[in-house]
Enzyme design. Structure first.
Site, short mmCIF file in Angstrom:
data_model
loop_
_atom_site.label_atom_id
_atom_site.label_comp_id
_atom_site.label_asym_id
_atom_site.label_seq_id
_atom_site.Cartn_x
_atom_site.Cartn_y
_atom_site.Cartn_z
N ASP A 616 -9.75 0.65 -9.08
CA ASP A 616 -10.88 0.06 -8.35
C ASP A 616 -11.14 0.75 -7.02
O ASP A 616 -11.86 0.22 -6.18
CB ASP A 616 -10.65 -1.44 -8.13
CG ASP A 616 -9.33 -1.74 -7.42
OD1 ASP A 616 -8.64 -0.77 -7.02
OD2 ASP A 616 -8.99 -2.93 -7.28
N ARG A 644 0.30 1.73 6.56
CA ARG A 644 0.73 0.43 7.05
C ARG A 644 1.88 0.62 8.04
O ARG A 644 2.62 1.59 7.96
CB ARG A 644 1.20 -0.48 5.89
CG ARG A 644 0.11 -0.85 4.90
CD ARG A 644 -0.92 -1.77 5.50
NE ARG A 644 -1.89 -2.25 4.54
CZ ARG A 644 -3.05 -1.66 4.27
NH1 ARG A 644 -3.38 -0.53 4.91
NH2 ARG A 644 -3.87 -2.17 3.40
N ASN A 701 4.14 -8.19 -7.71
CA ASN A 701 3.62 -7.62 -6.48
C ASN A 701 4.67 -6.69 -5.90
O ASN A 701 5.81 -6.66 -6.37
CB ASN A 701 3.29 -8.74 -5.47
CG ASN A 701 2.25 -8.32 -4.44
OD1 ASN A 701 2.20 -7.15 -4.06
ND2 ASN A 701 1.42 -9.26 -4.02
N ASP A 704 4.67 -0.95 -4.68
CA ASP A 704 4.46 0.15 -3.73
C ASP A 704 5.37 0.01 -2.52
O ASP A 704 5.86 1.01 -1.98
CB ASP A 704 3.00 0.21 -3.30
CG ASP A 704 2.48 -1.14 -2.81
OD1 ASP A 704 3.18 -2.16 -2.99
OD2 ASP A 704 1.38 -1.16 -2.25
#
Length: 780
Positions: A616, A644, A701, A704
């Site tokens: 996406d 991040r 989740n 990464d």
């Protein structure tokens, strides 16, 4: 008394207007009285005079044009900033690789068991050395190769090979960026063409040189380059091969183009084109000459010109002829659509002093599928194939990603678009009643004192001024008629205005794109003069098929993408025929719906470089190419586009703006990141990472986040690198299939993961890297 520049003024109905009141010359002589009378006549048609000393005043009409200029300029600037990403060539010489009207030619290497089974070097999985992190890809010789070696070049083309044992020498045309003429460059390879050492300029004359045909004769090495600009065909002999050559003789006093000499049937044959003759069709003419020696004298073939036909028929030579299975083959250029569009191969069936016959055959090489994003996507016009002592065939082919004259065409189209915008702006002004054309009767202000007779004569009415006034009168009348038909108080009238304004905006962006946007080709970035390719990997399921189709269509055309691997986690897998792809697509169907599948070991992946990119995320191919270049500089790191910063007590997951506020990052999201697939996947599926994978499975989740901790745990050095994309779009927002719809809940889960992984694998807080640290400026 005379004519004056057109003055844009207000129409009688009011609105916005702009006009200049000219100061009048007055005096006691008759000329002054005459001028004063004329002036009063002029002013009575435009407005009431308040005195003889008047100056230009600004009105709403000027404001209208100023507003239109500022608004369209702002739109064009915004478009240029967001859509025309800069192609920064930090590795290239500032003198070389300049945009050139002749194109951006470069040279690739191909291998095969025969001349008709050639495949590009990237398909052979050839590596520079065992320690390299990536295989070599075409093109292998570019303008950057010559420029960085100290020979500024805009492009390289017309490659010819000369084989000495296991050493390959490559002679080619290189367009000098300073003199803007062709010279003959030479490079050497000791690994069958995987890498090339630039040796310099082999031949430089006062005229343009190209097509350096090199051959042996009687123990000497000769070169016969094209030098048609000098009006003859010359032969040079090597005195210190391969970099020193001496002029030997003129073998033909004709401006021959793209010529070669071959032995056949006990004679030597010279094939070439002379485009200087009356009635000769450029790029569609071919002549043959024969002799008992390559040094001449030469006699013309009885059927000359052999061809004088359409330029698409391959008459002009396109490289060295070759012999395979006892047959002689000639290579010709198809210049039908654009110069050097493609090569065509012909088998020579009859070659005698009286007859010549050839038939076209297929070369068997695959056409580029990436269009302008492929180094040879639009043109290839020269091929030389040689058989090595091992029996393998090696070929060198030149190619280009833009058509001939592309820079001039883009400039003309850009200027035409801007002119169309100006016309639409005036049209809108006329519809709004903002402008009206007036032609005052005098060119000059009348406060200049006494004027010469010549000036007075110049001001007298003439045919041009009369026609100009008539034109303006008709234009004003047309404006009134147009406003009467397009009533702005109706919905139709407002729609016409809106559509005209939108067309102006679109044309302005189009003009900027043509003039400043480059050729439209997304070029890969070389590292140490070499290119490579990577595998694109994404993970998805059936509900996101719409995203995936658009994703594959876009990214498959990026220059360095070799293959797309789709990790299919859930639902009925699609058929490969459903995708519009320029590269192979492989769907890897998983038994379990797990995020751990993203980093699963996959022995079928042929490249070390893997781009993990969510289905996406849409960004430009240029951003992808920049990230790939940075990864090749640091193949031991995760190189990505979303930074991040993990810090605080307790650890808390935050968005990118937190990292920006603290001017640093220590983690890269792997939803858009390059990595060494072999190293990353082995770490992720190691025994040490088992507990971390269980956390990922539990929360569905943080896969990464886990990989970032595993990289940091395995090294005491920097393990992440950031590249800023020009823009990125989340397409799941349009399709309504975003995985993480609740941002706060998503961030809460990831904060828990941070604290768990920190206890398992150590802290990231001390590994902060600052933005704008690199010299390339891509990490701002």
């Amino acid at each position: 008394m005379g004519s004056s520049p057109i003055v844009v003024s207000a129409s009688g109905g009011g609105g916005w207007w702009w006009w200049c009141k000219w100061q009048r010359f007055y005096g006691n002589n008759s000329s002054s009285k005459h001028n004063s009378s004329t002036s009063n006549s002029l002013l009575s048609t435009s407005s009431n005079n308040s005195g003889n000393n008047e100056s230009c005043v600004l009105s709403w009409s000027f404001g209208y044009f100023l507003f239109a200029f500022l608004m369209l300029g702002w739109i064009a600037s915004l478009y240029g900033r967001l859509m025309l990403t800069p192609n920064v060539r930090t590795t290239l010489s500032t003198l070389g690789c300049q945009e050139d009207g002749e194109g951006s030619w470069s040279i690739g290497v191909f291998y095969g068991d025969s001349p008709f089974s050639l495949k590009p070097i990237e398909d052979m999985n050839i590596w520079r050395d065992k320690s390299a992190a990536w295989p070599v890809a075409n093109p292998v010789v570019t303008c950057a190769s010559a420029s960085e070696a100290g020979f500024p070049s805009n492009f390289v083309a017309d490659p010819f090979l000369y084989v000495q044992g296991d050493v390959l020498y490559l002679f080619f045309e290189t367009k000098n960026s300073i003199t803007m003429q062709g010279d003959i460059g030479v490079a050497r390879s000791v690994d069958k063409g995987a890498t090339w050492q630039q040796l310099g300029i082999a031949l430089d004359e006062d005229w343009h040189l190209s097509y350096p045909y090199v051959f042996d004769y009687n123990g000497h090495i000769y070169m016969m380059p094209e030098g048609s600009a000098n009006g003859d065909l010359r032969l040079y002999r090597a005195v210190n091969f391969p970099v020193e050559w001496t002029f030997d003789k003129v073998i033909m006093k004709k401006p021959m183009v793209d010529s070669f000499i071959i032995p056949h049937g006990g004679k030597y044959w010279l094939f070439g084109s002379d485009h200087s003759g009356i009635g000769t069709k450029k790029n569609g003419q071919l002549e043959i000459w024969y002799s008992t020696s390559p040094l001449g004298p030469w006699r013309p073939h009885k059927k000359n010109p052999i061809y004088n036909t359409d330029k698409s028929m391959g008459a002009r030579n396109g490289g060295r002829p070759f012999v395979h299975d006892g047959n002689l083959y000639r290579i010709g250029q198809d210049c039908g659509e654009t110069y050097g569009r493609r090569i065509r191969v012909f088998r020579v069936e009859i070659l005698t002093t009286d007859e010549f016959k050839e038939v076209e055959v297929s070369l068997g090489t695959e056409e580029p599928t990436k269009g302008r994003n492929a180094w040879n996507g639009l043109r290839n016009h020269h091929l030389d194939v040689q058989q090595l002592s091992s029996g393998e065939w090696v070929g060198v082919l030149d190619g280009d990603r833009v058509p001939s004259g592309d820079t001039n065409r883009r400039f003309v189209l850009g200027c035409a678009s801007v002119m169309a915008v100006a016309a639409l702006v005036i049209l809108v002004g006329l519809l709004l009643g903002a402008v009206k054309c007036l032609v005052p009767l005098s060119w000059c202000p009348h406060n200049m004192g006494k004027r010469s007779d010549a000036l007075l004569s110049w001001e007298k009415p003439n045919l041009l001024s009369s026609k100009l006034r008539l034109f303006c009168s008709r234009l004003n009348r047309a404006s009134s008629i147009l406003r009467a038909k397009v009533n702005l108080n109706t919905c139709t009238g407002r729609l016409v205005i809106i559509l005209t304004i939108m067309a102006s905006m679109a044309l302005m962006c189009l003009g900027v794109g043509y003039i400043y946007g480059g050729s439209g080709a997304q070029e890969p970035y070389p590292l140490n003069d070499h290119y490579s390719q990577f595998t694109l990997l994404t993970m998805t399921y059936d509900a996101r098929l719409w995203n995936l189709k658009m994703y594959i269509k876009h990214y498959s055309r990026c220059s360095s993408v070799r293959e797309i691997v789709v990790v299919w986690n859930k639902g009925k897998r699609p058929e490969l025929s459903e995708f519009d792809s320029a590269v192979p697509v492989r769907i890897r169907e998983e038994e379990e719906n797990s995020l751990n599948n993203r980093f699963k070991m996959d022995p079928k992946i042929k490249t070390r470089a893997v781009l993990e990119l969510d289905d996406d995320i849409m960004m430009t191919c240029d951003d992808i190419e920049r990230g790939f270049k940075v990864w090749r500089e640091h193949p031991d790191r995760i190189v990505g586009f979303y930074p991040r910063l993990v810090n605080g007590s307790p650890l808390k997951y935050r968005a990118e703006k937190h990292a920006r506020r603290h001017n640093g990052y220590n983690m890269i999201l792997t939803g858009a990141a390059f990595m060494d697939g072999r190293m990353a996947f082995e770490r992720y599926w190691s025994k040490e990472a088992m507990a971390g994978r269980q956390v990922v499975q539990k929360y569905f989740n943080c896969e990464d986040v886990l990989l970032n901790y595993l990289y940091a745990n395995a090294s005491s050095f920097q393990t992440v690198e950031y590249v800023k994309p020009a823009w990125a779009i989340d397409t799941s927002k349009f399709s309504g299939v975003a995985i993480s719809r609740n941002t706060n809940a998503h961030y809460h889960v990831r904060s828990n993961c941070l604290r768990i992984f920190a206890r398992m694998y150590g802290s990231l807080t001390e590994r902060k890297s600052e933005f704008s640290r690199r010299k390339d400026g891509w990490d701002v």
